[in-house]
Design a protein around this motif. Structure first.
Motif, PDB file in Angstrom:
ATOM      1  N   ALA A 192      -5.231  17.416 -10.269  1.00  0.00           N
ATOM      2  CA  ALA A 192      -6.015  17.650  -9.042  1.00  0.00           C
ATOM      3  C   ALA A 192      -5.122  18.319  -8.011  1.00  0.00           C
ATOM      4  N   HIS A 193      -4.620  19.499  -8.360  1.00  0.00           N
ATOM      5  CA  HIS A 193      -3.587  20.162  -7.571  1.00  0.00           C
ATOM      6  C   HIS A 193      -4.136  21.037  -6.447  1.00  0.00           C
ATOM      7  N   ASP A 194      -5.372  20.803  -6.060  1.00  0.00           N
ATOM      8  CA  ASP A 194      -5.968  21.542  -4.946  1.00  0.00           C
ATOM      9  C   ASP A 194      -7.170  20.748  -4.448  1.00  0.00           C
ATOM     10  N   GLY A 195      -7.941  21.331  -3.555  1.00  0.00           N
ATOM     11  CA  GLY A 195      -9.174  20.702  -3.101  1.00  0.00           C
ATOM     12  C   GLY A 195      -8.948  19.426  -2.317  1.00  0.00           C
ATOM     13  N   ASP A 196      -9.609  18.351  -2.743  1.00  0.00           N
ATOM     14  CA  ASP A 196      -9.617  17.103  -1.981  1.00  0.00           C
ATOM     15  C   ASP A 196      -8.265  16.405  -1.914  1.00  0.00           C
ATOM     16  N   SER A 197      -7.308  16.831  -2.695  1.00  0.00           N
ATOM     17  CA  SER A 197      -5.982  16.218  -2.636  1.00  0.00           C
ATOM     18  C   SER A 197      -5.283  16.481  -1.308  1.00  0.00           C
ATOM     19  N   TYR A 198      -5.765  17.486  -0.571  1.00  0.00           N
ATOM     20  CA  TYR A 198      -5.085  17.835   0.681  1.00  0.00           C
ATOM     21  C   TYR A 198      -5.114  16.680   1.680  1.00  0.00           C
ATOM     22  N   ALA A 199      -6.194  15.889   1.671  1.00  0.00           N
ATOM     23  CA  ALA A 199      -6.333  14.815   2.663  1.00  0.00           C
ATOM     24  C   ALA A 199      -5.255  13.754   2.494  1.00  0.00           C
ATOM     25  N   THR A 200      -4.938  13.421   1.258  1.00  0.00           N
ATOM     26  CA  THR A 200      -3.925  12.391   1.029  1.00  0.00           C
ATOM     27  C   THR A 200      -2.533  12.890   1.403  1.00  0.00           C
ATOM     28  N   ILE A 201      -2.306  14.209   1.316  1.00  0.00           N
ATOM     29  CA  ILE A 201      -1.008  14.758   1.724  1.00  0.00           C
ATOM     30  C   ILE A 201      -0.827  14.608   3.231  1.00  0.00           C
ATOM     31  N   VAL A 202      -1.885  14.902   3.982  1.00  0.00           N
ATOM     32  CA  VAL A 202      -1.819  14.780   5.442  1.00  0.00           C
ATOM     33  C   VAL A 202      -1.544  13.339   5.845  1.00  0.00           C
ATOM     34  N   ARG A 203      -2.318  12.414   5.279  1.00  0.00           N
ATOM     35  CA  ARG A 203      -2.157  10.999   5.641  1.00  0.00           C
ATOM     36  C   ARG A 203      -0.793  10.470   5.215  1.00  0.00           C
ATOM     37  N   THR A 236      -4.447   0.496   7.720  1.00  0.00           N
ATOM     38  CA  THR A 236      -5.517   1.412   8.141  1.00  0.00           C
ATOM     39  C   THR A 236      -5.567   2.632   7.233  1.00  0.00           C
ATOM     40  N   GLN A 237      -4.393   3.138   6.885  1.00  0.00           N
ATOM     41  CA  GLN A 237      -4.318   4.276   5.971  1.00  0.00           C
ATOM     42  C   GLN A 237      -4.975   3.937   4.635  1.00  0.00           C
ATOM     43  N   PHE A 238      -4.719   2.746   4.122  1.00  0.00           N
ATOM     44  CA  PHE A 238      -5.287   2.358   2.834  1.00  0.00           C
ATOM     45  C   PHE A 238      -6.803   2.191   2.913  1.00  0.00           C
ATOM     46  N   VAL A 239      -7.302   1.728   4.051  1.00  0.00           N
ATOM     47  CA  VAL A 239      -8.752   1.609   4.229  1.00  0.00           C
ATOM     48  C   VAL A 239      -9.399   2.992   4.164  1.00  0.00           C
ATOM     49  N   VAL A 240      -8.795   3.960   4.861  1.00  0.00           N
ATOM     50  CA  VAL A 240      -9.319   5.329   4.852  1.00  0.00           C
ATOM     51  C   VAL A 240      -9.231   5.926   3.448  1.00  0.00           C
ATOM     52  N   MET A 241      -8.125   5.673   2.759  1.00  0.00           N
ATOM     53  CA  MET A 241      -7.959   6.187   1.399  1.00  0.00           C
ATOM     54  C   MET A 241      -8.961   5.552   0.446  1.00  0.00           C
ATOM     55  N   ASN A 242      -9.253   4.262   0.657  1.00  0.00           N
ATOM     56  CA  ASN A 242     -10.270   3.596  -0.152  1.00  0.00           C
ATOM     57  C   ASN A 242     -11.629   4.244   0.045  1.00  0.00           C
ATOM     58  N   ALA A 243     -11.937   4.555   1.300  1.00  0.00           N
ATOM     59  CA  ALA A 243     -13.218   5.197   1.602  1.00  0.00           C
ATOM     60  C   ALA A 243     -13.301   6.558   0.923  1.00  0.00           C
ATOM     61  N   GLN A 244     -12.208   7.318   0.987  1.00  0.00           N
ATOM     62  CA  GLN A 244     -12.192   8.630   0.339  1.00  0.00           C
ATOM     63  C   GLN A 244     -12.374   8.494  -1.170  1.00  0.00           C
ATOM     64  N   GLY A 245     -11.646   7.544  -1.775  1.00  0.00           N
ATOM     65  CA  GLY A 245     -11.749   7.348  -3.217  1.00  0.00           C
ATOM     66  C   GLY A 245     -13.150   6.950  -3.645  1.00  0.00           C
ATOM     67  N   TYR A 246     -13.780   6.086  -2.846  1.00  0.00           N
ATOM     68  CA  TYR A 246     -15.144   5.651  -3.180  1.00  0.00           C
ATOM     69  C   TYR A 246     -16.126   6.817  -3.110  1.00  0.00           C
ATOM     70  N   VAL A 247     -16.023   7.610  -2.036  1.00  0.00           N
ATOM     71  CA  VAL A 247     -16.949   8.737  -1.868  1.00  0.00           C
ATOM     72  C   VAL A 247     -16.732   9.782  -2.963  1.00  0.00           C
TER      73      VAL A 247
END
Length: 295
Positions: A192-203, A236-247
């Motif tokens: 997953a070297h593009d796309g939605d992976s960008y959000a986790t890099i920022v966080r 808080t970061q993990f909560v946001v990451m959980n939400a992203q993973g679920y969606v």
């Protein structure tokens, strides 16, 4: 003899890599990754690094008795701040440059224009999931590779704990976090070297910038009033990451492997509960007076 053992290891590791990546991404999009041959971004290297890391942890008592000097830590922490802040900013800038720039203005064409905007946004980076994924020419590929390399560098945290003879900081949470995140980002970089992976890099880049700033300050003074808030930010970061993973998993984004979404979700859940347990023991039951350094 050594050459034969090494050859056998590489053959086994290559076979395991193909099995793992094919399981994570049955569609085979990982085969289009132009960065698959980058140094260390292979199962053989990651496995060897993990084994070496575990050996360091297991044999750490001997290292502690040796009293390895820790002067490098004063260079290491500021360097990590620079690397992590660069990853955060570079990813955010790339996402902004590639977002949709259309604006719906003319009333007579508002419906058509909004439709074009919506379709265009699907081809660019937004806060919402299912962002565009370019397997052969990834926008976020290089910075994601840097994130993967930074997870190898993060293993030095354990070395400094060992060198400083801070045995209590060498917890299960610390070892699990540093070891597992390397494996997770190896798989992410390959599948997953593009796309939605960008959000986790920022966080991740932002959070680790704050963390290594704390580590640097803590090397110069004991009492840091914002210490407990660092763990709160991680939770808080993990909560946001959980939400992203679920969606990501719920929407079954075609550009993001479903199994990787589930793996990501389960992994972040494990981190959340482990860090929450640390927070409760250190700052609720322990009153914060004996709280240990965050991992």
């Amino acid at each position: 003899m050594a050459a034969q053992v090494l050859q056998s290891y590489y053959e086994w590791a290559n076979a395991m890599e193909q099995t793992l990546l094919a399981w994570v991404d049955p569609n085979g999009a990982y085969k289009l990754n132009p960065m698959a041959g980058y140094p260390l971004a292979n199962f053989a290297s990651v496995c060897a690094i993990c084994i070496g890391y575990l050996a360091l942890v297991i044999l750490s008592t001997a290292f502690m008795k040796a009293g390895v000097p820790t002067a490098l830590q004063f260079i290491y922490n500021p360097f990590q701040v620079l690397v992590c802040s660069y990853m955060c900013l570079e990813t955010a800038i790339q996402a902004y440059r590639n977002k949709a720039l259309f604006r719906c203005q003319h009333g007579g064409f508002v419906i058509c224009c909004c439709f074009v905007c919506l379709m265009q946004r699907k081809k660019n980076y937004t806060v919402a999931p299912c962002n565009a994924f370019n397997a052969s020419n990834p926008v976020m590929g290089d910075v994601l590779y840097l994130l993967f390399l930074s997870k190898i560098l993060d293993l030095c945290d354990t070395f400094f704990i060992v060198a400083g003879k801070k045995w209590k900081q060498l917890s299960v949470l610390h070892v699990y976090h540093h070891l597992s995140v390397l494996v997770i980002y190896y798989v992410t970089f390959r599948c997953a070297h593009d796309g939605d992976s960008y959000a986790t890099i920022v966080r991740n880049g932002f959070m680790h910038t704050i963390m290594y700033m704390y580590y640097f300050v803590s090397a110069h003074r004991r009492d840091i009033w914002w210490k407990k808030y660092l763990t709160s930010m991680q939770l808080t970061q993990f909560v946001v990451m959980n939400a992203q993973g679920y969606v990501l998993y719920a929407r079954q984004c075609p550009s993001f492997p479903a199994k990787l979404s589930m793996l990501y979700l389960v992994y972040v859940q494990s981190l959340f509960w482990l860090f929450l347990n640390f927070y409760v023991r250190a700052y609720v039951l322990g009153g914060g007076s004996k709280a240990k350094k965050n991992v």
